[in-house]
Design an enzyme around this catalytic site. Structure first.
Site, PDB file in Angstrom:
ATOM      1  N   ALA A   1       0.877  -1.324  -0.185  1.00 27.01           N
ATOM      2  CA  ALA A   1      -0.544  -0.102  -0.527  1.00 27.01           C
ATOM      3  C   ALA A   1       1.115   1.101  -0.085  1.00 27.01           C
ATOM      4  O   ALA A   1       1.523   1.255   0.508  1.00 27.01           O
ATOM      5  CB  ALA A   1      -0.662  -0.020   0.820  1.00 27.01           C
ATOM      6  N   CYS A   2       0.547   2.067  -1.241  1.00 27.21           N
ATOM      7  CA  CYS A   2       1.626   3.538  -0.771  1.00 27.21           C
ATOM      8  C   CYS A   2       0.408   4.967  -0.809  1.00 27.21           C
ATOM      9  O   CYS A   2      -1.068   4.686  -0.646  1.00 27.21           O
ATOM     10  CB  CYS A   2       2.083   3.866  -2.020  1.00 27.21           C
ATOM     11  SG  CYS A   2       0.944   3.487  -3.446  1.00 27.21           S
ATOM     12  N   ILE A   3       0.869   5.572  -0.905  1.00 29.94           N
ATOM     13  CA  ILE A   3       0.071   6.938  -0.232  1.00 29.94           C
ATOM     14  C   ILE A   3      -0.758   7.683  -1.216  1.00 29.94           C
ATOM     15  O   ILE A   3      -2.355   7.857  -1.271  1.00 29.94           O
ATOM     16  CB  ILE A   3       0.982   8.014  -0.282  1.00 29.94           C
ATOM     17  CG1 ILE A   3       2.117   7.931   0.910  1.00 29.94           C
ATOM     18  CG2 ILE A   3       0.272   9.192  -0.193  1.00 29.94           C
ATOM     19  CD1 ILE A   3       1.760   8.519   2.454  1.00 29.94           C
TER      20      ILE A   3
END
Lengths: 106, 149
Positions: A10-12
């Protein structure tokens, strides 16, 4: 040694790094002959959701995340390696090696 | 949706002349504006730089994937560029950037098609064969051919 790994990425922004980290973990796990399932938590929502059975059967968990893991309590009691997505994009090989070391206790 | 459906021929720039990351993003933003994918080049540029300020998008191997989820995007797309010189991008491996995939995402997009195609590009960038092919491509046609596979 055969290993079962489950991972969450998961990234921003949820646009690119989530999916690059997923691809790189799979690439290097497969090179080592390990089984891996990767759940992505990105802008398309949660995909390839891990079942509780997947998690329970895994030897080790990798969180490649720059943000909070959704449903983190599913992983209670597991051995967890937590890294940022960039670290996994840069060096997927060492991420997999570190996870394997966590299992063998080295 | 395949990668090639997302990246029209107009959005392939083979000789981007830029000295800095900011200049490269600005020039590509203007190109996206000219091609009608965004409705405000300056506003989109600011949104991309804001994302850039969190962590570098220089993913190593001479490749950068700046991206912006921006209200100024009319239609989600990608613009591809090869630069005439290596650009300092604070890359994960310290390499200078010669290949840029600038992703423009419309936050109001209802379907997942565009996001799926963007995710496909992102994951293919971890594939050594794909990266080698894209680095060796010298013409728009070659780039299209690689992205069509």
């Amino acid at each position: 040694m055969s290993l079962k790994i489950v991972a969450v990425t998961a990234c921003i922004a949820g646009i690119a790094h989530t999916y690059m980290a997923q691809a790189n973990l799979k690439k290097y796990a497969e090179k080592s002959g390990y089984e891996i399932k990767v759940e992505t938590q990105g802008s398309m929502g949660i995909e390839n959701r891990l079942s509780q059975e997947d998690i329970d059967n895994a030897d080790v968990v990798i969180f490649a995340v720059d943000t909070t893991v959704s449903g983190r309590d599913r992983f209670d009691g597991k051995k967890i390696l937590e890294l940022g997505t960039s670290a996994v994009v840069k060096d997927g090989k060492s991420a997999i090696e570190k996870a394997a070391a966590l299992v063998s206790g080295n | 949706m395949q990668i090639i459906d997302l990246i029209s021929q107009k959005n392939i720039v083979m000789n981007l002349d830029a000295k800095t990351e900011q200049e490269a993003i600005k020039k590509l933003s203007i190109k996206l504006f000219e091609n009608d994918y965004i409705n405000n080049a300056g506003g989109f540029y600011d949104d991309v730089l804001e994302r850039e300020s969190y962590t570098t998008t220089g993913i190593g191997n001479g490749i950068a994937i700046p991206h912006g989820k921006s209200d100024y995007v009319n239609e989600s797309t990608v613009i591809f560029a090869k630069t005439t010189e290596g650009i300092e991008w604070n890359s994960l491996d310290g390499s200078k950037v010669r290949i840029i995939f600038l992703m423009a995402v419309n936050p109001r997009d209802k379907g997942k098609e565009h996001l799926q195609a963007l995710a496909k590009i992102a994951s293919r960038l971890m594939d050594d064969h794909f990266v080698r092919a894209i680095k060796e491509a010298n013409t728009t046609e070659e780039v299209i051919q690689i992205l069509s596979k």
